[in-house]
Design a protein around this motif. Structure first.
Motif, PDB file in Angstrom:
ATOM      1  N   LEU A 103     -39.508  25.210 -45.085  1.00  0.00           N
ATOM      2  CA  LEU A 103     -38.932  26.501 -45.459  1.00  0.00           C
ATOM      3  C   LEU A 103     -37.701  26.341 -46.338  1.00  0.00           C
ATOM      4  O   LEU A 103     -37.177  27.305 -46.860  1.00  0.00           O
ATOM      5  CB  LEU A 103     -38.539  27.291 -44.203  1.00  0.00           C
ATOM      6  N   TYR A 135     -34.825  32.808 -44.639  1.00  0.00           N
ATOM      7  CA  TYR A 135     -35.676  33.444 -45.635  1.00  0.00           C
ATOM      8  C   TYR A 135     -37.134  33.103 -45.325  1.00  0.00           C
ATOM      9  O   TYR A 135     -37.433  32.067 -44.749  1.00  0.00           O
ATOM     10  CB  TYR A 135     -35.337  32.941 -47.033  1.00  0.00           C
ATOM     11  N   ILE A 164     -40.411  31.973 -47.047  1.00  0.00           N
ATOM     12  CA  ILE A 164     -40.817  31.368 -48.306  1.00  0.00           C
ATOM     13  C   ILE A 164     -42.320  31.546 -48.495  1.00  0.00           C
ATOM     14  O   ILE A 164     -43.114  31.146 -47.646  1.00  0.00           O
ATOM     15  CB  ILE A 164     -40.458  29.871 -48.360  1.00  0.00           C
ATOM     16  N   GLU A 204     -43.532  29.310 -52.694  1.00  0.00           N
ATOM     17  CA  GLU A 204     -42.318  28.613 -53.116  1.00  0.00           C
ATOM     18  C   GLU A 204     -41.217  29.571 -53.586  1.00  0.00           C
ATOM     19  O   GLU A 204     -40.289  29.157 -54.275  1.00  0.00           O
ATOM     20  CB  GLU A 204     -42.632  27.576 -54.199  1.00  0.00           C
ATOM     21  N   GLU A 205     -41.301  30.833 -53.206  1.00  0.00           N
ATOM     22  CA  GLU A 205     -40.263  31.802 -53.541  1.00  0.00           C
ATOM     23  C   GLU A 205     -39.869  32.581 -52.291  1.00  0.00           C
ATOM     24  O   GLU A 205     -40.687  32.801 -51.405  1.00  0.00           O
ATOM     25  CB  GLU A 205     -40.746  32.778 -54.614  1.00  0.00           C
ATOM     26  N   LYS A 206     -38.608  33.017 -52.254  1.00  0.00           N
ATOM     27  CA  LYS A 206     -38.162  33.850 -51.146  1.00  0.00           C
ATOM     28  C   LYS A 206     -38.852  35.207 -51.226  1.00  0.00           C
ATOM     29  O   LYS A 206     -38.887  35.836 -52.280  1.00  0.00           O
ATOM     30  CB  LYS A 206     -36.637  34.018 -51.205  1.00  0.00           C
TER      31      LYS A 206
END
Length: 246
Positions: free
Chosen positions: A39, A53, A55, A58-60
Motif C-alpha cells: 500500500l 490511503y 491504492i 498504483e494511485e490513491k
C-alpha cells in the motif's frame, strides 16, 4: 588465499554489526518505523497516516465525482466537500432492515463530533423515484439531523448506481426478493479533506477499506458475529480532522 577471504568477509560483517545494528535497534525502540508494503503506507505510532490511503492501480483512490440534489433542493457536488472530512453511505428512506441502524449510528457520529465545521455526512438514496427532496427533508428531521454539512441526496438513478457499484464497489441494486425491494451493503466510506478515500489498517497491515455501519454501535456480539465499527470510525474521523498536513 581462501582463509584470507574468509577473514576479510568476517571483518566486514563485524564492522557492519558494530556500526549499523545499534542504529536499527534505536529506530525500532523509538517507534519510528517506516513500512514499505504494497500500500506504500508510511506510518508512525500515533500519526494520522495510520488512516491509510487506498491504492488502486498504483494511485490513491479518490471519491467518485458526483452531482445530486439535496433535501433543500440545492445542487451538491463532491467539490462542496473539499476541505472537509466526511462519511458517505447509501440507503433508502423506506428501508425496513439495516438503514435505520446505519442512520442511528451516523446520528451517534454526528453527536460525538459536534461543532466541527470541517466534518460532514453524505447520504445517497438508492430509491430516487420515491425519495424526493421533500421526503428526504422529513426523514432528516425525524432522525434529528443537526449537522449543516449532512446532505441527503437524490438524483439520476443510473448515476447513483454507477457511483455505488463502479465508483466505490459498494453494492446497491433493486431486488424484489428482499424486504423493501432494494439490496445494498451497509458500509460507510471515509473521505479526507482532499477527497481521498481513507481507511484504518487491520492487525495484518491491510486496509479494512470501508467501515461496517449496519451493526448497532453498542451491540454485544458473540463469537462469529460481525462487530460494530462505529467507535473506530469516530476515532479515524478525529485523526483526519486533527491532521495538520492535509
Amino acid at each position: 588465499m581462501k582463509n584470507s577471504s574468509y577473514i576479510g568477509i568476517s571483518l566486514i560483517i563485524l564492522i557492519f554489526g558494530i556500526i549499523f545494528i545499534p542504529r536499527i535497534i534505536d529506530r525500532i525502540g523509538g517507534e519510528d518505523i517506516v513500512k514499505s508494503d504494497r500500500l506504500n503506507v508510511q506510518t508512525k505510532k500515533g500519526d494520522p497516516s495510520e488512516v491509510a490511503y487506498i491504492i488502486q492501480y498504483e494511485e490513491k483512490k479518490r471519491v467518485p465525482e458526483f452531482e445530486f440534489i439535496n433535501q433543500d433542493g440545492d445542487t451538491i457536488t463532491n467539490k462542496d466537500y473539499l476541505g472537509k472530512v466526511y462519511v458517505i453511505e447509501y440507503f433508502f428512506t423506506t428501508c425496513p432492515s439495516i438503514c435505520p441502524i446505519m442512520n442511528e449510528n451516523l446520528i451517534s457520529v454526528q453527536n460525538e463530533i459536534d461543532n466541527e465545521e470541517d466534518f460532514g455526512i453524505v447520504s445517497i438514496t438508492i430509491d430516487p423515484k420515491h425519495d424526493t427532496p421533500e421526503v428526504l427533508k422529513e426523514y432528516a428531521k425525524n432522525y434529528g439531523v443537526t449537522n449543516p454539512n449532512w446532505n441527503f441526496l437524490t438524483g439520476d438513478r443510473e448515476k447513483i448506481y454507477e457511483m455505488a457499484n463502479r465508483g466505490f464497489g459498494i453494492f446497491a441494486d433493486e431486488d424484489e426478493t428482499v424486504p423493501g425491494g432494494f439490496a445494498h451493503s451497509g458500509l460507510f466510506a471515509l473521505i479526507d479533506k482532499e477527497g481521498y478515500v481513507r481507511s484504518r489498517l487491520d492487525k495484518f497491515g491491510n486496509p479494512i477499506i470501508y467501515y461496517r455501519g449496519s451493526v448497532e454501535r453498542n451491540k454485544s456480539v458473540v463469537e462469529g458475529e460481525e462487530e460494530p465499527e462505529i467507535d473506530i470510525l469516530i476515532e479515524d474521523i478525529n485523526k483526519l480532522l486533527q491532521a495538520k498536513w492535509l
